[in-house]
Design an enzyme around this catalytic site. Structure first.
Site, PDB file in Angstrom:
ATOM      1  N   HIS A 109      45.312   0.176  81.139  1.00 27.42           N
ATOM      2  CA  HIS A 109      46.284   1.281  81.025  1.00 27.42           C
ATOM      3  C   HIS A 109      45.717   2.567  81.651  1.00 27.42           C
ATOM      4  O   HIS A 109      45.894   3.664  81.125  1.00 27.42           O
ATOM      5  CB  HIS A 109      46.657   1.544  79.561  1.00 27.42           C
ATOM      6  CG  HIS A 109      47.486   0.463  78.942  1.00 27.42           C
ATOM      7  ND1 HIS A 109      48.850   0.373  79.115  1.00 27.42           N
ATOM      8  CD2 HIS A 109      47.142  -0.584  78.159  1.00 27.42           C
ATOM      9  CE1 HIS A 109      49.319  -0.688  78.444  1.00 27.42           C
ATOM     10  NE2 HIS A 109      48.300  -1.294  77.862  1.00 27.42           N
ATOM     11  N   ASP A 119      44.040  -2.185  74.309  1.00 25.60           N
ATOM     12  CA  ASP A 119      44.976  -3.317  74.334  1.00 25.60           C
ATOM     13  C   ASP A 119      45.321  -3.707  75.766  1.00 25.60           C
ATOM     14  O   ASP A 119      45.160  -2.916  76.695  1.00 25.60           O
ATOM     15  CB  ASP A 119      46.250  -2.961  73.562  1.00 25.60           C
ATOM     16  CG  ASP A 119      47.002  -1.794  74.193  1.00 25.60           C
ATOM     17  OD1 ASP A 119      46.329  -0.862  74.702  1.00 25.60           O
ATOM     18  OD2 ASP A 119      48.242  -1.808  74.205  1.00 25.60           O
ATOM     19  N   GLU A 120      45.792  -4.908  75.931  1.00 23.78           N
ATOM     20  CA  GLU A 120      46.393  -5.399  77.178  1.00 23.78           C
ATOM     21  C   GLU A 120      45.507  -5.160  78.407  1.00 23.78           C
ATOM     22  O   GLU A 120      45.999  -4.838  79.478  1.00 23.78           O
ATOM     23  CB  GLU A 120      47.776  -4.772  77.373  1.00 23.78           C
ATOM     24  CG  GLU A 120      48.751  -5.140  76.256  1.00 23.78           C
ATOM     25  CD  GLU A 120      50.079  -4.414  76.331  1.00 23.78           C
ATOM     26  OE1 GLU A 120      51.091  -5.007  75.938  1.00 23.78           O
ATOM     27  OE2 GLU A 120      50.100  -3.240  76.756  1.00 23.78           O
ATOM     28  N   SER A 121      44.209  -5.336  78.232  1.00 27.31           N
ATOM     29  CA  SER A 121      43.285  -5.210  79.368  1.00 27.31           C
ATOM     30  C   SER A 121      43.172  -6.567  80.065  1.00 27.31           C
ATOM     31  O   SER A 121      42.109  -7.204  80.085  1.00 27.31           O
ATOM     32  CB  SER A 121      41.916  -4.729  78.884  1.00 27.31           C
ATOM     33  OG  SER A 121      41.996  -3.432  78.349  1.00 27.31           O
TER      34      SER A 121
END
Length: 515
Positions: free
Chosen positions: A263, A326-328
């Site tokens: 992100h 998150d969401e790496s």
């Protein structure tokens, strides 16, 4: 003549010959209290305001400010309300008492009878929380600022304290930017429902929203984009300090989030050296996730992170910094864990505690860390097994950016739709039943902003679901009751109208009750 003189002497000795204050029977049947307090007991008589009513308060500045706020609310009444007179009857009082009387720092006791309206807490925070209940006890006409010539407050005793110490909301200002005044309006609304944490998602692929003086291009370049380029912008450090100070005045702690290592496209577009290939990425205006990562092998990456954390920590009096995590998806697990362990040390260096989305557990956490559960209980459970505390934000119940129904004009549906009843009818204590209650800090309602671009949009998706979440965070589980809450919420519509909140009017709520 002698008799008249005697009567005159008696009158003078008591300073007046006024009539006794009338005793007014009242009912609490129509009181609308959200979150529902722990104990509510009706008194036989209400408190009648008259020309002799006075206001007293503890000498602490915070308590004096609450007393002044109360006087201001009654400015359109016929009652002068002299301040700071020491009297025992016909008085509105705001007091600090010992922790032996009220053990919870946020607890309060509100007592209203024919002689006194008394609000007490063992801390200014407790008195402030109690003031929010008193605002709900006051009649709508008073809150609306209408001229009032007579005023009776229903007799009641309320003893109250929160279930969870952490009761928050997250606002994503990275996908779409929101101004200082817009955030302050939200803070006012949060305070009214006794929320005490504002989590600001300050950075993401679409925008970098906080000025970092040592890395000025983060906002010069990274702050210039947003989803569909609809609302770019950023906070100067003075802007951010203003938000933090305003939140503090409402006893709300600001928790800044600098999302990493994923992100991060706005940062990568601003400084090419943060990319492994040394080339700047393009600014991103879409809604995809999981495609960006800081270059974890470069020393400059950790110089960058430390400079950011140092400046953020200096402006943030609260104990937490949120690292996202998150969401790496394009960072290998090995690199992810190496990166986070280095960043964990930097956060500790600046005397802050780490919060991260539940994925950070893979880097190793302990009792000084907080994992935020949002999607997978198995992932969060691994963090809890290591001793970390948890904040509950299950997407299927608490994500405010989910649509109410498939027909909702804004919002997303990847976690499903979340109607008003779905947001309320669940018990936070049942998500991790085998975990000691001390490890569950509380709950937080995240509002991601891919589809929202105005205050009206914030309010439409937040209200009334945020109100239900506030009750789940504050009230005792024994007081959770959908039927009770539903009826109170319908009646509460009128107060939201007065406060000019753009709320969703759910068709599942029967609105036959007279408002």
């Amino acid at each position: 003549m002698a008799l008249r003189f005697l009567v005159l002497v008696i009158c003078v000795s008591f300073f007046s010959c006024k009539k006794e204050k009338p005793i007014v029977p009242t009912s609490i049947e129509n009181l609308v209290l959200i979150p529902i307090p722990d104990q509510v007991v009706a008194a036989n008589y209400g408190f009648l305001f008259d020309q002799e009513t006075v206001v007293t308060s503890d000498t602490l500045p915070e308590i004096k400010a609450i007393a002044s706020q109360f006087k201001k609310i009654l400015k359109n009444t016929a009652f002068p309300l002299a301040l700071d007179k020491e009297v025992d009857e016909n008085v509105v009082s705001f007091n600090i008492v010992s922790s032996d009387s009220i053990s919870s720092p946020e607890g309060y006791v509100l007592e209203i009878d024919n002689n006194r309206l008394s609000l007490a807490g063992s801390t200014p925070i407790g008195v402030f929380r109690g003031m929010q209940t008193l605002l709900q006890v006051l009649p709508d006409a008073l809150i609306a600022g209408k001229q009032i010539d007579s005023l009776v407050i229903p007799g009641v005793k309320i003893v109250d304290a929160p279930q969870y110490e952490y009761r928050g909301m997250m606002l994503d200002v990275a996908r779409h930017f929101f101004t200082v005044n817009e955030v302050k309006r939200l803070i006012d609304q949060m305070a009214f429902y006794k929320l005490n944490k504002l989590h600001l998602h300050l950075t993401d692929d679409q925008g970098w929203r906080i000025e970092i003086k040592s890395w000025p291009k983060l906002t010069e370049i990274g702050g210039s984009s947003s989803v569909r380029n609809e609302r770019p912008g950023f906070y100067t450090q003075e802007d951010y300090k203003s938000i933090v100070a305003y939140a503090q005045s409402k006893f709300i702690t600001v928790i800044p989030e600098i999302d990493m290592p994923g992100h991060t496209n706005a940062a990568l577009a601003s400084y090419p050296e943060l990319n492994c290939n040394g080339k700047a990425t393009k600014l991103y205006k879409g809604m995809r996730v999981g495609f960006s990562t800081l270059c974890v092998d470069k020393d400059i990456t950790y110089t960058f992170v430390e400079d950011v954390i140092k400046e953020i920590a200096a402006m943030t009096p609260g104990p937490y910094i949120h690292l996202g995590g998150d969401e790496s998806h394009v960072t290998s697990k090995k690199d992810y864990n190496i990166f986070l362990n280095k960043v964990f040390s930097i956060v500790k260096k600046y005397n802050k505690h780490v919060i991260g989305w539940e994925e950070i557990e893979s880097a190793g956490v302990d009792s000084t860390y907080v994992v935020q559960h949002w999607q997978r209980t198995t992932t969060a459970s691994r963090g809890l097994a290591q001793g970390a505390k948890v904040i509950l934000s299950p997407a299927k119940r608490m994500y405010l950016d989910m649509k109410y129904t498939k027909k909702s004009p804004i919002g997303l549906t990847w976690a499903g739709t979340v109607e008003v009843d779905s947001a309320y009818i669940w018990k936070p204590s049942q998500i991790f039943e085998d975990v000691p209650p001390s490890q569950v800090l509380g709950i937080e309602s995240p509002l991601w902003s891919e589809t929202i671009k105005s205050t009206g949009d914030i309010e439409y998706l937040s209200f009334p679901r945020l109100i239900g979440h506030a009750e789940l965070g504050w009230s005792k589980p024994s007081n959770y009751n959908w039927d009770s809450y539903k009826e109170r919420l319908i009646k509460h519509y009128k107060r939201m109208d007065i406060l000019e909140i753009n709320y969703y009017k759910s068709p599942i709520l029967k609105t036959k009750i007279k408002l």
